[in-house]
Write a protein that holds these residues in place. Structure first.
Motif, PDB file in Angstrom:
ATOM      1  N   LYS A 376       0.856  -1.184   0.000  1.00 25.28           N
ATOM      2  CA  LYS A 376       0.000   0.000   0.000  1.00 25.28           C
ATOM      3  C   LYS A 376       0.888   1.227   0.000  1.00 25.28           C
ATOM      4  N   PHE A 438      -9.794  -1.739   1.436  1.00 30.69           N
ATOM      5  CA  PHE A 438      -9.620  -1.080   0.144  1.00 30.69           C
ATOM      6  C   PHE A 438     -10.546  -1.740  -0.869  1.00 30.69           C
ATOM      7  N   TYR A 459      -0.467   0.001  -5.056  1.00 26.44           N
ATOM      8  CA  TYR A 459      -1.282  -0.909  -4.261  1.00 26.44           C
ATOM      9  C   TYR A 459      -1.257  -2.292  -4.918  1.00 26.44           C
TER      10      TYR A 459
END
Length: 598
Positions: A376, A438, A459
């Motif tokens: 991330k 997410f 990501y």
């Protein structure tokens, strides 16, 4: 793309072609259906059999430019000055990636000697330098082609009989592989007679199985098949040989995700990254940006003396408006370029767009899923390595999901939907675990591995499927049982070329049930809880996951290690870095079991 050896073999290959053709004997007639069932070891049928069983050396032509032999792994090369070690066939793509960084440059490859090569008859020869390699390369014909027949294969085992001059049987042998068959033929004299125990099964390049019941059927089957497929004897790692029809069929088969755009030597990849292109058979092409807006255009192809060109025309996407030369079709990938520093790379994404969300839902619910990687904001979150997701079906489309390390469990909600582009997305609502909270767009869909990625913001989430905790895998169970028997110390830890074993003197490791590991420091008298697990990954490799959380001194050991071996109360683990364009770094971790006191 222009490829040159630092020491060129091309001239030698050309000379060899002339000398080879001049020495060939006249073609022999194939056997007739009513002929006797023995064949002469020097007959045309015997030659067809030998060529079908020959070792194919064309897969590494990007390295040696000669299809009649191949280099044995591992070996090292310098590609455009970058030294890399090639450990397997898959590693050859590193060379092509280096060569493909620039389209119009001259690419140089230097082999680092000594090396070992395998010839068509499976003989292994050590090569000390470029002159020895030149001598053997001169036995190949021009263009890298070879005599081996790759479009049809024998299905083993096969029994072969030997006969005397009066056709009285003198013996038999059962061959289990191409190597066995070539070795058998190598021991024959030209006038020896042999016979085959029919029927014999054979497999064509497309997976079709056939059965032959006589010498005539065998010879005809090989003769019919030997030109039926592209043996890819050129110098590229990927199969770049294609027709206009193949290109057009490929374009309309699936959506294409754009990964790189360079126009007039300016990198525009960030602007167009992961735009989706859909080609239709009527010559239309639709591009969807990341917000789901549709941009319409047209496409066509034509064949020239320099290759196949793809013409793109848009009113809005002016950076795409060119006639592009298609210079590579790889596995799920197309590369385009045009003069003036223009380039497009796009990847096929059949299963990621306009797909029923239930497909991914059902895959997720079948088994548990172990985290192999989480990134991330460009930072890898090591503390989640080996954690396990369990996707529960209650309340669809929103279901319950748990994330556990065997000791602590977090709970949240999950949903599979599509975004504005029509791309499958896995949304995880788990505020207590920011690392996975997410909306993850799917990048790679397999039954045993899933990858979610948003490259432009750094990501990535990679999950490995684990069903019933690998209970039916005997190797996994054996390694787990071995590791749970007693306490362990680090006998060796070498990170690349740096020996760091002394950093772990005084640490004891106890591999416990429920994937828990306890590490104790005798010097500080402190214990650290962690996670361990053994599983077989999607590539069939045995992996040992170690996760020591946020303990600084143990952080370097947090990794999904490749299981190497068990010997003398030791377990040996390896990790190989595979960053493209860099030298591979091999790390070794060896645990040794502490002897128990009688």
């Amino acid at each position: 793309m222009k490829k040159f050896f630092k020491y060129s073999l091309q001239t030698l290959l050309l000379v060899a072609a002339f000398s080879f053709n001049a020495c060939q004997e006249a073609f022999e007639e194939l056997p007739q259906p009513d002929e006797q069932q023995t064949i002469n070891a020097s007959s045309s049928t015997a030659k067809l059999i030998e060529n079908t069983a020959s070792y194919d050396g064309s897969f590494d032509n990007i390295v040696d430019g000669a299809s009649c032999f191949a280099l044995e792994f591992p070996y090292s090369v310098r590609a455009n000055g970058v030294e890399i070690t090639i450990e397997s066939k898959e590693g050859l793509h590193l060379i092509e990636e280096i060569f493909d960084e620039l389209v119009d440059d001259e690419d140089f490859l230097e082999i680092i000697f000594p090396i070992v090569i395998t010839l068509a008859d499976f003989t292994e020869v050590e090569i000390a330098g470029i002159d020895d390699l030149r001598e053997l390369a001169a036995q190949c014909v021009e263009g890298g082609e070879d005599d081996d027949i790759e479009c049809i294969d024998f299905v083993y085992p096969i029994t072969i009989y030997t006969f005397d001059i009066n056709e009285v049987e003198t013996g038999s042998v059962t061959v289990e592989s191409d190597k066995d068959l070539r070795t058998f033929f190598a021991g024959l004299d030209d006038n020896d007679l042999i016979g085959i125990d029919f029927p014999v099964a054979m497999e064509l390049y497309d997976g079709t199985k056939i059965e032959v019941r006589s010498n005539a059927e065998l010879a005809n089957a090989i003769e019919m098949a030997k030109e039926a497929c592209d043996e890819d004897d050129d110098d590229d790692y990927n199969d770049d040989d294609f027709t206009q029809e193949r290109l057009e069929n490929l374009l309309v088969e699936c959506p294409w995700l754009i990964h790189e755009v360079i126009r007039d030597e300016v990198n525009q990849s960030d602007q167009y990254f992961e735009y989706v292109m859909n080609f239709t058979e009527d010559g239309g092409v639709t591009v969807k940006d990341r917000m789901g807006n549709s941009l319409m255009g047209g496409w066509s192809t034509r064949v020239t003396d320099h290759g196949i060109l793809l013409n793109l025309e848009f009113d809005v996407l002016v950076d795409f408006n060119l006639e592009w030369f298609v210079y590579e079709i790889g596995e799920g990938k197309i590369k385009l370029y045009a003069e003036g520093g223009n380039r497009i790379i796009m990847h096929s994404v059949c299963d990621l767009f306009d797909t029923d969300p239930n497909t991914l839902r059902e895959i997720l619910k079948e088994c548990n899923w172990v985290i192999k990687k989480v990134i991330k904001d460009g930072q890898e979150i090591d503390r989640l390595l080996g954690y396990e997701f369990n996707f529960l079906p209650e309340g669809l489309p929103l279901g319950t999901v748990t994330l556990s390390n065997g000791q602590n469990t977090s709970e949240g909600l999950w949903e599979i939907t599509t975004n504005e582009q029509g791309r499958l997305v896995m949304a995880i609502d788990m505020p207590s675990e920011e690392g996975v909270y997410f909306e993850w767009p799917l990048s790679d869909l397999r039954n045993d591995r899933l990858k979610f990625k948003v490259e432009e913001i750094g990501y990535e989430l990679v999950l490995q499927r684990v069903c019933d905790d690998n209970a039916n895998d005997g190797d996994v169970a054996e390694i787990r049982t071995f590791m749970m028997q007693g306490d362990w110390v680090v006998a060796e830890y070498v990170d690349g070329e740096i020996d760091k074993t002394d950093n772990y003197v005084g640490y004891t490791f106890d591999f416990m049930a429920n994937n828990l590991i306890n590490t104790t420091s005798s010097e500080m008298g402190v214990s650290y809880p962690g996670l361990w697990r053994v599983l077989r990954n999607s590539d069939g490799k045995l992996k040992v996951y170690l996760n020591f959380g946020e303990v600084d001194i143990l952080d370097e050991l947090t990794e999904d290690w490749v299981f190497d071996s068990i010997t003398d109360n030791k377990i040996i683990l390896k990790d190989v870095s595979d960053d493209p364009g860099t030298m591979e770094k091999v790390s070794t971790l060896i645990f040794q079991r502490i002897p128990t006191t009688p």
